[in-house]
Design a protein around this motif. Sequence first.
Motif, short mmCIF file in Angstrom:
data_model
loop_
_atom_site.label_atom_id
_atom_site.label_comp_id
_atom_site.label_asym_id
_atom_site.label_seq_id
_atom_site.Cartn_x
_atom_site.Cartn_y
_atom_site.Cartn_z
N THR A 1 -2.99 -2.47 15.71
CA THR A 1 -1.92 -1.37 16.27
C THR A 1 -0.37 -1.96 15.85
O THR A 1 0.50 -1.32 15.50
N ARG A 2 -0.37 -3.35 15.94
CA ARG A 2 1.06 -3.85 15.90
C ARG A 2 1.34 -4.75 14.84
O ARG A 2 1.38 -6.01 14.75
N PHE A 3 0.90 -4.21 13.46
CA PHE A 3 0.97 -5.04 12.55
C PHE A 3 2.16 -4.28 11.72
O PHE A 3 2.36 -3.19 11.45
N PRO A 4 3.26 -5.19 11.62
CA PRO A 4 4.57 -4.89 11.26
C PRO A 4 4.61 -4.44 9.90
O PRO A 4 3.96 -4.70 8.92
N PHE A 5 5.44 -2.96 9.48
CA PHE A 5 5.31 -2.63 8.25
C PHE A 5 5.94 -3.28 7.10
O PHE A 5 5.66 -3.45 5.99
N GLU A 6 6.86 -4.24 7.55
CA GLU A 6 7.50 -5.18 6.80
C GLU A 6 6.44 -6.09 6.09
O GLU A 6 6.43 -6.28 4.91
N GLU A 7 5.49 -6.36 6.86
CA GLU A 7 4.37 -7.14 6.57
C GLU A 7 3.28 -6.42 5.48
O GLU A 7 2.89 -6.88 4.38
N ILE A 8 3.13 -5.01 5.76
CA ILE A 8 2.31 -4.23 4.83
C ILE A 8 3.29 -4.25 3.40
O ILE A 8 2.61 -4.27 2.43
N ILE A 9 4.45 -4.05 3.62
CA ILE A 9 5.31 -3.86 2.22
C ILE A 9 5.01 -5.17 1.30
O ILE A 9 4.88 -5.24 0.00
N LYS A 10 5.06 -6.32 2.09
CA LYS A 10 4.89 -7.81 1.48
C LYS A 10 3.37 -7.78 0.75
O LYS A 10 3.34 -8.30 -0.40
N LEU A 11 2.28 -7.35 1.58
CA LEU A 11 1.12 -6.92 0.83
C LEU A 11 1.14 -6.17 -0.27
O LEU A 11 0.24 -6.42 -1.19
N LEU A 12 1.66 -5.23 -0.11
CA LEU A 12 1.72 -4.24 -1.28
C LEU A 12 2.54 -4.76 -2.35
O LEU A 12 2.16 -4.47 -3.75
N ARG A 13 3.21 -5.55 -2.36
CA ARG A 13 3.93 -6.39 -3.57
C ARG A 13 2.83 -7.16 -4.52
O ARG A 13 3.13 -7.36 -5.43
N LEU A 14 1.91 -7.80 -3.50
CA LEU A 14 0.83 -8.57 -4.09
C LEU A 14 -0.52 -7.76 -4.53
O LEU A 14 -1.23 -8.61 -5.13
N THR A 15 -0.38 -6.62 -4.38
CA THR A 15 -1.65 -5.74 -4.58
C THR A 15 -1.17 -4.68 -5.48
O THR A 15 -1.36 -3.43 -5.07
N PRO A 16 -0.80 -4.72 -6.74
CA PRO A 16 -0.46 -3.97 -7.54
C PRO A 16 -1.61 -2.74 -8.12
O PRO A 16 -1.31 -1.64 -8.55
N ASN A 17 -2.65 -3.16 -7.78
CA ASN A 17 -3.94 -2.32 -8.20
C ASN A 17 -4.53 -1.48 -6.97
O ASN A 17 -5.38 -1.08 -7.16
N LEU A 18 -3.81 -1.51 -6.24
CA LEU A 18 -4.39 -0.79 -4.73
C LEU A 18 -4.23 0.76 -5.10
O LEU A 18 -3.38 1.24 -5.27
N TYR A 19 -5.41 1.52 -4.67
CA TYR A 19 -5.62 2.86 -4.70
C TYR A 19 -5.86 3.54 -3.42
O TYR A 19 -5.58 4.50 -3.18
#
Length: 487
Positions: A394-412
């Motif tokens: 529930t409390r996973f900061p969106f800023e951390e999601i952005i960091k993960l998205l930067r490192l996962t360029p093939n995410l669908y």
Amino acid sequence: IHSNVLTKINISTISKSNFEDYYNNILIPNQSRINFLRLSNPFTAEIVFLEPHLILNFIRLETLILDNVQNKNFDKFLDYLIWLPNLHAITISLTEHTSSLDTLFSQIFRLSTLKYCKIEYQIKNYQQPLFVYFTNNDSSPIEYLIINGHFPFSAFHNLLCCLPKLQHLSINSLVNYDDYQARDKLSSIQLKYLKHVSLKLDYVRFDEFEKIIKEFFHHIQILRLTTAYDEIYLDAKRWQQLILFHMSYLRIFDINHQGSVISNNNLTYHDIINQFNSSFWNEKKWFFTHQHEWEHRLNTGIFYSTSPYRRKDYTYYWEIDKELGLYHQRENLKSVKHFNIASKIKPNHRIFFSNINQLTIEYYVETLDDNSFITNLKCMIPLKQLTKLVINLTRFPFEEIIKLLRLTPNLYTLQFVIYSLQEIDSNFSKYNILLQHTLKKNKIENLILTGRCSLNEIRFIIYVFSKLKCLKIGINRTQILSLIRYL
């Protein structure tokens, strides 16, 4: 149109108007030639089976797959399936909650040519028992049965009695309901073709499951069990006796048990599971290991089989106890595709999962500011390979999601809880800057958000994930018209 093309029909993502054209111009003229039919949108089944008797025209149909079908539509045409002479396989996924399984199973068991059956359903109240009763008239020729949904353990005995030709059985939630009113048991039969059994047992005591083994599992070769709580499942000597005298053909014994140990003999958790290190288990090359969920609770853990079994899923808990003397081979990690984080990742973790393409995060990460979580994660899995990311926090900061998205360029595919977007309204410009790289690089086509979205959050989502093809969200009914203008 070439005749071979129209023997297999697989309809997934399509608009209603386009499907109506396809139905009238392609399906109807070729009903008698189709041997494989898959319908994945709820309205497709409604259109095809608007007049249930029309299914009788699919005289060569061998495989029928219905994804996300509504219960009322399924009940309408199921009676007509018995008249299809070549129907050998059926897969059904129901969208609505089910309160009784009687009609579903009784109608399916009437299909006299059926060999393969896969059923998926959900129930509204997990505490309320489901009812399903079998009689001697419910015998079915099914050889391969998969049930993805809660099934009452009290009806399990009678279910097996109705499947004399069963070869493969898989049930992902076999539940023991305390207040379930079981009817008289049918006479046991010998399941001489049953070779493969895979079960997830929920609140089923070992003593009760042992009776099933002694009655029906004499010929099985593969047994896969997931269970919890009842510590008797960790009794190696009792398992040894069962295998020697009631499952003598068993080649693969694959168990996963989660729970604690309360011993009356002053035996610790490690003492009990170390009994699986005897010559009986080693000679069969059945090896085991365990992990602890918490560092200071060593009387509870997750005990599971390792080599030689290849698994696609791996759940990371606190740590394997290094002092435990269990003899086991190194797990075959190359087969693992899905990595699930259920505990804090320790730094300098030496195991690397080279073929991971799905990541699930379920453990609350306490210290995100120092980037240690992502640093440790990069040492365990190749983030660039990820195609699916699920965050069940529930409390996973969106800023951390952005960091993960930067490192996962093939995410669908991405899934997270809508609460992570709570700061968007007040910090839109901040997140807009952070997202510039993600806006250009992300390939996300499927987005699943748990919880209800505001219109501002929906506007932000559409802006960030511009390549979306599938969006699953919760909204208030009054917002539907306002939402349409963003799509």
